[in-house]
Scaffold this motif. Structure first.
Motif: not given
Length: 730
Positions: A40-46, A62-65, A69-80
């Motif tokens: 997901a691409r957030g809209d953070v602009v500073e 954010d800490d994956v522990r 959402a981060v944990r899900q992304w990590v799992t998906a990336e490792n699968e690929v």
């Protein structure tokens, strides 16, 4: 006595394949596009200094522990990534061969206390090295601490072990899952059993025993808030004394600077036991304040000996009130001085002047000062009297790196290690009186070191600076044909890249590959000036040096852009990310490990605040402009063909938090940079590198080399043949 495990089957040197030529590589099958997980691409602009900075993957910090959402992304990336790596034909071959090469006995440099010899040993494929003790020099070793049973996955390590002066106790530090946090415990040497003592929240600390063995000094931070253990800034470090047999809440705070929370402190008991020598620093630079606490006077007020955080002042030892230090004050390549602390205002007295070579270390042993120098990134060892007269040199087995030389000023016995690119670490006993060095632990290994050639070359960087580079390959490899080449660099924090053995790299060399290690500016190879030339506003020099190294290898015919892979870790991961953005056409593959990839937010997490000495402050405009210009995350170039990239990090890295690599990878996968794979390999229960178990080291190296081999055209084949004996690493 580095004795090796004898392998049943060894390779025959005549059967090692030569890598594919550039013409063969050019005909390799084209890359097939991969489908990456959606991030997901957030809209953070500073807005920073008039520039709008988008940070669409801020949520990946954010800490994956604690972040589903981060944990899900990590799992998906490792699968690929896992699915892709499983298709690489060289992966299993590399894993098998690295496992064979790793299976040799390895020893650490002994430390002598109370007439006993304490040392680490790994029998070959143990996930963690074991602490042993010998009652005599050549006696049989007895196991004191074996961390291999501490966790099922082998990821809990013995991070440090310091015996008391009388050799009756050992204070030791436990590292779990690669984290920088340490738990400190105490062992009874006679029974090899731990006491009830336990200390939490220690980090970046030494362990220094009181001479009477009553306890030890250590450094720790306040307990972090729940959920912030692996991300919050490290501030307010203090030194404590722990008395053996007591609980942590009874530990006495010896030194703290609450008015200067960014200072870090380390305490060392002086040679005579009278003083606690406190070294304080604010960042990563060798700029210290030195404070003394008189341990003979209960409640004595700390005395500032060296104020100001201006120079390197590294304590070497003392004889009464005469303290010896290594310093770069008025000596950018360092010198040795003494200070008489009995004086009201001690002034340094030079005893060993600055040399053309860089002074890399010094110790007081057997009434002499033993020094190590760097001469074009190679070690030279010299001996001086306590008054600074040159006595002689310690002859080394060849061109390489030596270290150790610890011990007592009244004991002429010391030990040192020696290693080079094709020479596994050998431990030597050195007699200061006779000048004789004899092997104490010498490995036997599953290859012949004489089959490899090491040369040092010098090339010109973009601005004309002369930069050294080591080039390593198998004898018989025709470099004029061009070969798959792995170029490694670091270039920062005054850290020198010296010759050293790696079983994993040897597997690359066996396949006809070339290893090149460039000694970039930003390191310590030529002293302070070399470091200064590669940091802060001069950081681009590091990238120019690395790019020039690649161009040199291509120009000399050693490799081609289609055969050149680059690698670096931590600050070296930043290096790889930056040069890929700047010269994507020069490299076929890139392997950035645990890199600092977001240069605008690095100082907000854990130890990142220390790094401003090398990088600068993102909230200061001049520094911001420099950081913004090369930050890997912010300078990815859509519309340009990028090399194949395999990012590596770990979920429990609390040195360079994995959010750096997560954000960088998500940005790579979103950008239009070609069809070559741009993947991330995320290890579990591993950190920045220290304490990583052997099996995980082997698995990761096999993945990296298989990936690099695929994109540099290396034809990976079994190493054939057998031998009846291992070859000694002379």
């Amino acid at each position: 006595m580095r004795r090796a495990i004898l392998l049943a089957s060894l390779f025959a040197t005549s059967m090692t394949p030569i890598a594919a030529t550039a013409q063969q590589q050019a005909s390799a099958p084209a890359a097939q596009p991969l489908t990456y997980p959606q991030a997901a691409r957030g809209d953070v602009v500073e807005e920073q200094f008039g520039e709008r900075i988008a940070d669409p993957y801020r949520w990946l910090e954010d800490d994956v522990r604690n972040a589903p959402a981060v944990r899900q992304w990590v799992t998906a990336e490792n699968e690929v990534t896992d699915a892709y790596l499983a298709t690489l034909p060289g992966r299993d071959l590399f894993r098998q061969r690295i496992t064979q090469l790793y299976d040799y006995e390895r020893f650490g440099t002994p430390e002598k206390k109370g007439g006993k010899y304490f040392y680490s040993r790994n029998d070959g494929l143990q996930n963690q090295s074991v602490l042993y003790v010998r009652d005599t020099l050549d006696g049989e070793g007895r196991i004191l601490i074996d961390p291999n049973g501490w966790s099922q996955d082998g990821a809990t390590a013995l991070a440090d072990a310091q015996p008391s002066e009388d050799g009756t106790h050992v204070a030791y530090a436990i590292q779990d899952g690669g984290s920088d946090w340490r738990t400190i415990k105490v062992l009874d040497v006679a029974t090899a059993r731990p006491l009830a003592d336990e200390i939490k929240w220690a980090k970046f600390t030494g362990l220094s025993w009181a001479k009477d063995g009553s306890g030890f000094y250590y450094s720790r931070f306040p307990q972090p808030a729940a959920g912030q253990e692996f991300q919050s800034l490290n501030e307010n470090q203090a030194i404590y004394f722990h008395r053996v047999g007591t609980t942590q809440d009874q530990d006495v705070q010896v030194y703290a600077t609450p008015d200067r929370p960014r200072l870090g402190h380390g305490g060392q008991v002086s040679d005579d036991g009278r003083w606690l020598v406190i070294t304080s620093s604010e960042g990563t630079d060798d700029r210290y304040e030195i404070t003394l606490v008189d341990l003979t006077q209960p409640g004595a007020r700390p005395r500032t000996l060296i104020p100001g955080l201006q120079n390197n002042w590294s304590y070497v030892g003392n004889e009464g009130s005469r303290f010896t230090f290594v310093t770069n004050k008025d000596a950018p390549r360092l010198r040795i001085v003494t200070l008489d602390v009995a004086e009201a205002n001690p002034q340094p007295v030079e005893i060993v002047a600055q040399d053309e070579a860089v002074l890399d270390g010094a110790s007081m042993v057997g009434g002499q000062i033993i020094t190590t120098y760097l001469v074009d990134a190679k070690t030279e060892v010299r001996r001086y009297s306590s008054q600074g007269q040159l006595v002689g040199r310690v002859e080394l087995p060849g061109i390489g790196s030596a270290g150790g030389f610890g011990g007592e000023n009244d004991d002429p016995e010391t030990f040192f290690s020696f290693t080079s690119f094709a020479t596994p670490t050998t431990i030597y006993r050195y007699d200061v009186r006779t000048g004789q060095a004899t092997p104490w632990a010498q490995p036997q290994v599953a290859f012949n070191p004489d089959d490899y050639e090491v040369s040092q070359r010098f090339y010109q960087s973009k601005d004309g600076t002369r930069v050294p580079m080591f080039v390593v390959h198998r004898r018989g490899v025709d470099l004029s044909r061009g070969a798959p080449t792995l170029l490694y660099g670091y270039g920062g924090f005054n850290i020198s890249m010296l010759p050293g053995f790696s079983a994993t790299r040897l597997a690359w060399l066996e396949q006809g590959g070339v290893l090149a290690v460039a000694n970039l500016r930003g390191g310590g190879e030529y002293g302070k000036a070399w470091h200064d030339a590669g940091r802060l506003a001069n950081k681009q020099n590091v990238f120019d040096d690395f790019i020039a190294a690649g161009e040199y290898l291509v120009r000399e015919g050693i490799t081609s852009p289609q055969q050149l892979a680059i690698q670096g870790g931590s600050n070296g991961g930043l290096l790889v990310g930056a040069v890929v953005n700047q010269r994507p056409d020069l490299f076929a593959a890139a392997l950035p490990a645990v890199g600092v990839m977001d240069m605008l937010r690095f100082n907000r997490f854990t130890a990142g605040r220390y790094w401003v000495d090398d990088y600068g402050y993102p909230d200061r405009e001049a520094d911001f402009r420099v950081l913004r210009s090369y930050s890997p995350y912010h300078n990815i170039r859509s519309g340009v063909q990028y090399p194949a990239i395999l990012v590596t990090t770990a979920d429990t890295d609390d040195r360079v938090v994995p959010g750096h690599s997560f954000k960088y990878t998500a940005a790579l996968q979103h950008a239009d940079i070609g069809d070559r794979p741009h993947l991330i390999r995320i290890e579990t229960r591993a950190g920045h590198g220290a304490g990583k178990p052997t099996d995980k080291i082997i698995e990761e190296a096999a993945d990296l080399w298989a990936f690099a081999a695929r994109w540099t055209g290396m034809d990976v084949r079994p190493v054939a043949g057998a031998a009846t004996a291992a070859s000694p690493a002379d």
